[in-house]
Design a protein around this motif. Structure first.
Motif: not given
Length: 448
Positions: A357, A359, A418, A422-423
């Motif tokens: 997760a 970044t 993110y 990814k979010y």
């Protein structure tokens, strides 16, 4: 939601507790409610000083049933004060600080309340290390869940890159183990997603050989820093991944460090090259152990001072960035206010960005603007300088961010940290493991 401590105490009495409760008015309440950042001054209804993993589960159960805020406290270092709250429950893990080294398996178990200093002191005598941060009174849990970066990152990766498993208490009270083999999606989210998904009571890290350590430290007047940093940028771009470098600029001076670890070959010349960048640099090489290195900044960032922070990632240390650093810091509101820049790359970039997760894998540097002060009357001007300076650097920075060192939160802050893809993945995971958003005192990702 604020809940009377009396009702909460009754609820815990019914369930039993291995640790202790500290309520408003109790002896020790004022001490236990305090956190590292002096800007944060909150009064929880109840502090649960957990004595076991079962206590963690019980606290989650009571807080969920009461519908009250729950703040998770390990080292208490959260810049925005996420480790405390007004009127809710603080789950204090600081008594759960066991660190157990398995030399044969080259693994270390770290309980959820341990500090980085506890980890370093347990592993260093064996010549082993798991890469972590740079201030020893930081909580290992909070640092890890955000990613974790420090002196050894270029050689060994982020802290999460050595994480092989974690025991997590979820919002429904269940204790699960997350790893590549078990709960792999949760394991992905834990590695950079912060405290959104549960309370980690045990981490299992891979250990590495520390090898030789050589530390060089230098300083110069702020007026000389621009020229030195231009040379630093060129030297850092071709540095070995065994070398970790960083510098700090204030309105009065610049400090620079180079830390070599691993095999001794080329260590002396590689470190000494940074000391030769400018005639005005003064400093020394050697004479510092790894444990001393890890404690070196502790006194500079003690408990009780007032802090604000905002950071970002740089693709390179361009002339425009150097000019922004040196010109903006000249207007810093206090002599201790600073901009800190840590070199990344190396092993950090070996892991593809989608694997965790976290970044920011392709960044060459991480920066953090950090005003430091003591007088509450200076809050506005210090925070304003922090925000304005960070905005200037952000305009020269990459997308993404490191959620551990952001005093501002809410709005689009977390999504921007993110990126959209990814979010959304993190929000879907959140909906599965914490659909009611019980764990929302963090850089929060609401359930999808």
């Amino acid at each position: 939601m604020s809940v009377e401590s009396g009702h909460l105490i009754e609820a815990f009495a019914r369930l039993g507790l291995d640790g202790s409760l500290v309520a408003i008015g109790d002896r020790g309440y004022e001490r236990h409610r305090r956190v590292w950042n002096g800007v944060i001054d909150r009064r929880p209804s109840l502090i649960v000083r957990a004595g076991s993993v079962a206590d963690v589960q019980r606290t989650i159960e009571v807080a969920a049933a009461a519908g009250c805020l729950i703040a998770i406290r390990c080292g208490g270092h959260s810049f925005p004060g996420f480790s405390t709250c007004d009127g809710g429950v603080v789950l204090d893990l600081s008594a759960l600080k066991q660190v157990v080294v398995d030399r044969a398996e080259r693994r270390v178990e770290v309980s959820g309340g341990a500090l980085l200093g506890d980890l370093d002191r347990a592993t260093a005598p064996y010549g082993l290390v798991s890469p972590a941060g740079v201030i020893s009174h930081t909580g290992a849990a909070g640092l890890t869940l955000g990613g974790g970066m420090g002196w050894l990152s270029r050689r060994l990766g982020l802290t999460i890159d050595s994480l092989v498993g974690a025991d997590v208490c979820l919002a429904d009270g269940r204790l699960v183990h997350a790893s590549e083999a078990e709960e792999p999606e949760l394991f992905w989210g834990l590695r950079g997603g912060g405290g959104n998904f549960g309370v980690v009571t045990r981490f299992l890290f891979r250990l590495h050989d520390l090898g030789s350590i050589l530390v060089g430290s230098w300083a110069c007047a702020a007026t000389e820093s621009a020229g030195v940093l231009a040379g630093y940028a060129e030297l850092a771009a071709r540095a070995s991944r065994q070398l970790g470098t960083a510098f700090t600029v204030t309105r009065d001076m610049m400090r620079m460090s180079a830390v070599w670890s691993g095999s001794e070959h080329a260590a002396d010349a590689s470190v000494a090259a940074f000391g030769g960048l400018g005639g005005q640099l003064s400093g020394s090489v050697g004479g510092v152990t790894f444990l001393e290195l890890q404690r070196r900044l502790d006194d500079h960032f003690p408990w009780g001072r007032r802090y604000y922070a905002k950071g970002g990632f740089l693709a390179d240390l361009s002339p425009e960035v150097i000019d922004c650093l040196t010109s903006s810091v000249a207007a810093a509101p206090t002599s201790d206010s600073e901009i800190y820049v840590l070199q990344l790359g190396g092993a950090v970039a070996d892991v593809s960005d989608h694997e965790t997760a976290y970044t920011g894998r392709q960044a060459s540097f991480y920066w953090i603007v950090e005003p430091v002060w003591d007088d509450p009357a200076d809050d506005d001007r210090c925070i304003s300088w922090g925000r304005e300076t960070a905005a200037q650097l952000a305009s020269l920075s990459m997308s993404g961010n490191y959620v551990n060192e952001q005093s501002d939160f809410g709005g689009e802050t977390t999504r921007k940290a993110y990126g959209n893809q990814k979010y959304e993945r993190l929000a879907t995971l959140k909906a599965r493991v914490d659909p009611s958003n019980l764990f929302r005192l963090n850089q929060n990702i609401p359930p999808a």
